[in-house]
Design a protein around this motif. Structure first.
Motif, PDB file in Angstrom:
ATOM      1  N   GLN A   1     -17.490  34.150 -28.963  1.00 16.44           N
ATOM      2  CA  GLN A   1     -16.327  33.538 -29.606  1.00 16.44           C
ATOM      3  C   GLN A   1     -16.456  33.595 -31.124  1.00 16.44           C
ATOM      4  O   GLN A   1     -15.492  33.846 -31.827  1.00 16.44           O
ATOM      5  CB  GLN A   1     -16.176  32.081 -29.169  1.00 16.44           C
ATOM      6  CG  GLN A   1     -15.716  31.922 -27.738  1.00 16.44           C
ATOM      7  CD  GLN A   1     -15.695  30.470 -27.328  1.00 16.44           C
ATOM      8  OE1 GLN A   1     -16.568  29.700 -27.680  1.00 16.44           O
ATOM      9  NE2 GLN A   1     -14.685  30.096 -26.560  1.00 16.44           N
TER      10      GLN A   1
ATOM     11  N   THR B   1      -4.788  35.177 -28.878  1.00 13.97           N
ATOM     12  CA  THR B   1      -4.143  36.027 -27.878  1.00 13.97           C
ATOM     13  C   THR B   1      -3.939  37.447 -28.388  1.00 13.97           C
ATOM     14  O   THR B   1      -4.288  38.416 -27.703  1.00 13.97           O
ATOM     15  CB  THR B   1      -2.796  35.423 -27.450  1.00 13.97           C
ATOM     16  OG1 THR B   1      -3.019  34.086 -27.019  1.00 13.97           O
ATOM     17  CG2 THR B   1      -2.161  36.225 -26.343  1.00 13.97           C
TER      18      THR B   1
ATOM     19  N   GLN C   1      -5.366  39.022 -30.905  1.00 19.24           N
ATOM     20  CA  GLN C   1      -6.652  39.688 -31.141  1.00 19.24           C
ATOM     21  C   GLN C   1      -7.261  40.165 -29.818  1.00 19.24           C
ATOM     22  O   GLN C   1      -7.807  41.263 -29.745  1.00 19.24           O
ATOM     23  CB  GLN C   1      -7.624  38.752 -31.851  1.00 19.24           C
ATOM     24  CG  GLN C   1      -7.226  38.420 -33.255  1.00 19.24           C
ATOM     25  CD  GLN C   1      -8.158  37.387 -33.860  1.00 19.24           C
ATOM     26  OE1 GLN C   1      -9.296  37.228 -33.447  1.00 19.24           O
ATOM     27  NE2 GLN C   1      -7.661  36.682 -34.857  1.00 19.24           N
ATOM     28  N   ALA C   2      -7.157  39.330 -28.794  1.00 20.74           N
ATOM     29  CA  ALA C   2      -7.689  39.707 -27.486  1.00 20.74           C
ATOM     30  C   ALA C   2      -6.927  40.898 -26.907  1.00 20.74           C
ATOM     31  O   ALA C   2      -7.526  41.813 -26.340  1.00 20.74           O
ATOM     32  CB  ALA C   2      -7.620  38.516 -26.534  1.00 20.74           C
ATOM     33  N   ARG C   3      -5.608  40.900 -27.069  1.00 17.97           N
ATOM     34  CA  ARG C   3      -4.803  42.028 -26.583  1.00 17.97           C
ATOM     35  C   ARG C   3      -5.177  43.324 -27.306  1.00 17.97           C
ATOM     36  O   ARG C   3      -5.281  44.387 -26.697  1.00 17.97           O
ATOM     37  CB  ARG C   3      -3.317  41.739 -26.754  1.00 17.97           C
ATOM     38  CG  ARG C   3      -2.779  40.793 -25.730  1.00 17.97           C
ATOM     39  CD  ARG C   3      -1.274  40.646 -25.833  1.00 17.97           C
ATOM     40  NE  ARG C   3      -0.807  39.756 -24.790  1.00 17.97           N
ATOM     41  CZ  ARG C   3       0.010  38.743 -24.990  1.00 17.97           C
ATOM     42  NH1 ARG C   3       0.488  38.500 -26.188  1.00 17.97           N
ATOM     43  NH2 ARG C   3       0.374  37.979 -23.991  1.00 17.97           N
TER      44      ARG C   3
ATOM     45  N   GLN D   1      -8.038  44.036 -28.715  1.00 21.71           N
ATOM     46  CA  GLN D   1      -9.371  44.442 -28.258  1.00 21.71           C
ATOM     47  C   GLN D   1      -9.283  45.078 -26.872  1.00 21.71           C
ATOM     48  O   GLN D   1      -9.921  46.104 -26.616  1.00 21.71           O
ATOM     49  CB  GLN D   1     -10.314  43.237 -28.247  1.00 21.71           C
ATOM     50  CG  GLN D   1     -11.709  43.545 -27.743  1.00 21.71           C
ATOM     51  CD  GLN D   1     -12.501  44.464 -28.656  1.00 21.71           C
ATOM     52  OE1 GLN D   1     -12.073  44.817 -29.751  1.00 21.71           O
ATOM     53  NE2 GLN D   1     -13.653  44.871 -28.205  1.00 21.71           N
TER      54      GLN D   1
END
Length: 131
Positions: free
Chosen positions: A87, A106, A108-110, A112
């Motif tokens: 994290q 969200t 940033q995760a998408r 990545q």
């Protein structure tokens, strides 16, 4: 989630108490030397039955099952400290001040996930061309 002393923190007991009380989940603890080292939650058979019934009644809830499976797949075998270290690789997370809410990651995760999918597709292409 609230950024606290050692990372994001959200008290789960209040949220999970109704599920424990209704026999849907069970919580146990692994004790360390000076404190609780780990909280372990188990979905009981009655809880599985309720989940299946909910998904049958409202198929859109399948999305939550898929996300849960994804989180389990991504975190399987990692302990709390390892997950916390991951994290802190996100600047928005790492730079959140103590006692402030961590902003959503969200997008940033998408991004990545998109990069990982592209990398996997490129590897598959290289592997196919080499075969």
């Amino acid at each position: 989630m609230l950024r606290y002393k050692f990372g994001a923190f959200e008290e789960l007991d209040d949220a999970l108490a109704p599920l424990v009380e209704r026999g849907l989940i069970r919580k146990t603890q692994v004790l360390g030397r000076a404190r609780v080292a780990e909280h372990v939650y188990f979905l009981l058979a009655r809880g599985r039955d309720v989940v299946q019934s909910l998904v049958q009644d409202a198929p859109a809830l399948e999305w939550y099952l898929e996300r849960t499976r994804l989180v389990v797949d991504l975190s399987d075998g990692l302990g709390g400290t390892q997950l916390k270290d991951l994290q802190y690789r996100l600047p928005d997370y790492a730079e959140t001040r103590w006692r402030q809410y961590v902003p959503a990651v969200t997008e940033q995760a998408r991004e990545q996930l998109h990069r990982l999918k592209n990398a996997a597709a490129q590897q598959a292409t290289v592997h196919q061309e080499a075969s």
